[in-house]
Design a protein around this motif. Structure first.
Motif, PDB file in Angstrom:
ATOM      1  N   ALA A  19       0.829  -1.206   0.000  1.00 26.15           N
ATOM      2  CA  ALA A  19       0.000   0.000   0.000  1.00 26.15           C
ATOM      3  C   ALA A  19       0.863   1.255   0.000  1.00 26.15           C
ATOM      4  CB  ALA A  19      -0.936  -0.012   1.206  1.00 26.15           C
ATOM      5  N   ARG A  20       1.949   1.219   0.747  1.00 22.72           N
ATOM      6  CA  ARG A  20       2.847   2.380   0.785  1.00 22.72           C
ATOM      7  C   ARG A  20       3.549   2.576  -0.551  1.00 22.72           C
ATOM      8  NH1 ARG A  20       5.345   0.972   6.729  1.00 22.72           N
ATOM      9  NH2 ARG A  20       3.741   1.994   7.990  1.00 22.72           N
ATOM     10  N   GLN A  21       3.926   1.451  -1.184  1.00 22.46           N
ATOM     11  CA  GLN A  21       4.606   1.538  -2.470  1.00 22.46           C
ATOM     12  C   GLN A  21       3.687   2.085  -3.562  1.00 22.46           C
ATOM     13  OE1 GLN A  21       7.798   1.131  -1.166  1.00 22.46           O
ATOM     14  NE2 GLN A  21       8.205   0.237  -3.165  1.00 22.46           N
ATOM     15  N   ALA A  22       2.371   1.941  -3.366  1.00 24.11           N
ATOM     16  CA  ALA A  22       1.408   2.341  -4.393  1.00 24.11           C
ATOM     17  C   ALA A  22       1.044   3.822  -4.349  1.00 24.11           C
ATOM     18  CB  ALA A  22       0.133   1.496  -4.267  1.00 24.11           C
ATOM     19  N   ILE A  23       1.500   4.546  -3.344  1.00 25.33           N
ATOM     20  CA  ILE A  23       1.128   5.959  -3.213  1.00 25.33           C
ATOM     21  C   ILE A  23       1.719   6.767  -4.372  1.00 25.33           C
ATOM     22  CG2 ILE A  23       1.322   8.026  -1.787  1.00 25.33           C
ATOM     23  CD1 ILE A  23       1.476   6.249   0.657  1.00 25.33           C
ATOM     24  N   THR A  24       0.881   7.590  -4.969  1.00 25.63           N
ATOM     25  CA  THR A  24       1.318   8.520  -6.016  1.00 25.63           C
ATOM     26  C   THR A  24       0.906   9.926  -5.600  1.00 25.63           C
ATOM     27  OG1 THR A  24      -0.768   8.252  -7.221  1.00 25.63           O
ATOM     28  CG2 THR A  24       1.054   6.757  -7.805  1.00 25.63           C
ATOM     29  N   PRO A  25       1.476  10.954  -6.227  1.00 22.72           N
ATOM     30  CA  PRO A  25       1.146  12.330  -5.828  1.00 22.72           C
ATOM     31  C   PRO A  25      -0.344  12.651  -5.885  1.00 22.72           C
ATOM     32  CG  PRO A  25       3.091  12.315  -7.210  1.00 22.72           C
ATOM     33  CD  PRO A  25       2.559  10.917  -7.227  1.00 22.72           C
ATOM     34  N   ASP A  26      -1.071  12.030  -6.817  1.00 25.80           N
ATOM     35  CA  ASP A  26      -2.497  12.337  -6.947  1.00 25.80           C
ATOM     36  C   ASP A  26      -3.388  11.259  -6.330  1.00 25.80           C
ATOM     37  OD1 ASP A  26      -1.823  10.402  -8.743  1.00 25.80           O
ATOM     38  OD2 ASP A  26      -3.019  11.220 -10.405  1.00 25.80           O
ATOM     39  N   ASP A  27      -2.791  10.377  -5.535  1.00 24.23           N
ATOM     40  CA  ASP A  27      -3.554   9.285  -4.904  1.00 24.23           C
ATOM     41  C   ASP A  27      -4.349   9.839  -3.722  1.00 24.23           C
ATOM     42  OD1 ASP A  27      -4.548   6.964  -3.848  1.00 24.23           O
ATOM     43  OD2 ASP A  27      -2.676   5.857  -3.972  1.00 24.23           O
TER      44      ASP A  27
END
Length: 396
Positions: free
Chosen positions: A188-196
């Protein structure tokens, strides 16, 4: 107008009154059960239904209260007395009753005495941890048998919910459940993007779906996050049955601790069987944080705020004396969860690590609270230590 200290005194007073009243109600439940006892000795099965109607509660809730009342009255009178005196609340009383349920009368009394000695200063989760540790010490073989039986009941369950949703939960051995959750957390942490804009819960839920239904969407499959299991050196060598400690869960049977420690997936911590102090920490499969951070988190196990059970590996490391005035050393570092890290730096709060390793917190009203860190492993009395250098006496 009341001052802050008087308000807290009032809150404590009413908490004691509530506990006393709950003890009286449990006594009334038990008295009715005795009144309804049948000639052959059994409690009338409809006693709880009678109480449910009188109190406008469900039959299930009434049965639970009646069971607790009978347990405390007949098996755990010291716990009932502590509740009546306002020393513990109903949650802690129930934890003691439930935790000692599978034990013999003698074993249950030993666990109750161990736990009640500190229960008044602990939260309900801390009491449950203390019960686990005491049960593993008093009845190590029995607890290992219970773990094996419950392990046979592992399962995954699907439950329908409303609004097009459903629940999916798993009943697993603790070390496997922690590893699965930690893996989802990592993903879940790896999936964070600026617009998430997803919440952490939403990202973990999406990670579970991706990993199970579409493994190809995770070409760089995340490793299982580092999980610590603490094992007394004597237990690891099978010289005794001291329980281990699983980070994020608590005490576990010695057999399970040895099983986990033998698996290179896990990070093994060794402790001195006499003092319970950390001897060393090993790295096996995953790149850990700095050695100093590893040591501090292993040493303190949880956030150092009184009553907080946040595992140290999910905490921030705090300099008691702010850097660079204070060194980045084991004596000047300890773990605090983000919330209590902010509390510690609030101008009206004071925190201090004492020379003996205890943690002193002073509230805005001037009240002092001290956290006494539990040893990583339960110390063994010298009288029961095994001298591995001394040969067994001749069999005569």
């Amino acid at each position: 107008m009341f001052e802050g200290d008087e308000i807290i005194d009032a809150a404590q007073h009413w908490e004691c009154v509530i506990a006393h009243a709950q003890a009286q109600q449990l006594k009334a439940f038990a008295a009715l059960a005795e009144l309804r006892r049948r000639p052959h000795g059994q409690i009338d099965e409809h006693t709880a239904d009678e109480l449910a109607l009188a109190l406008s509660i469900s039959g299930v809730a009434a049965h639970h209260r009646l069971d607790l009342a009978l347990t405390l009255t007949h098996r755990r009178p010291a716990t009932l007395a502590a509740l009546e005196a306002g020393q513990i609340d109903l949650l802690r009383a129930r934890a003691i009753a439930d935790g000692t349920g599978p034990l013999s009368a003698e074993q249950a009394a030993q666990v109750e005495a161990r736990v009640l000695a500190k229960a008044g200063e602990q939260t309900a989760p801390q009491v449950r941890q203390a019960i686990k540790r005491a049960v593993l010490t008093v009845d190590p073989g029995g607890e290992q048998d219970r773990h094996r039986r419950h392990r046979q009941q592992r399962r995954v369950v699907l439950g329908p919910d409303e609004h097009g949703m459903a629940s999916l939960w798993a009943y697993l051995p603790a070390h496997q459940a922690i590893a699965v959750y930690a893996t989802l957390q990592h993903r879940a942490r790896q999936a964070i993007t600026p617009d998430d804009e997803r919440t952490a819960d939403q990202r973990r839920a999406d990670a579970l779906v991706d990993l199970v239904l579409d493994p190809t969407s995770c070409p760089n499959r995340p490793p299982i996050a580092q999980v610590n299991v603490t094992v007394p050196a004597s237990s690891l060598l099978a010289l005794d049955q001291q329980p281990g400690e699983l980070a994020g869960y608590g005490p576990i049977p010695a057999d399970l601790a040895r099983e986990i420690a033998a698996d290179a997936t896990w990070r093994r911590l060794l402790t001195d069987p006499v003092s319970g102090a950390l001897l060393d920490y090993g790295r096996t499969r995953y790149k850990p944080p700095a050695a100093l951070a590893d040591f501090v988190r292993a040493r303190d196990a949880t956030c150092t705020f009184p009553g907080c059970r946040r595992a140290a590996h999910r905490c921030e490391l705090d300099h008691e004396i702010a850097y660079p005035d204070g060194p980045t050393s084991a004596d000047n570092l300890d773990p605090k969860c983000p919330h209590h890290h902010r509390t510690r730096h609030h101008p009206d709060w004071h925190y201090e690590r004492l020379d003996n390793g205890d943690h002193l917190w002073i509230t805005p009203t001037g009240r002092h609270y001290v956290t006494h860190p539990e040893p990583i492993a339960e110390p063994i009395p010298q009288s029961v230590m095994v001298d591995v250098d001394e040969p067994d006496p001749p069999p005569f």
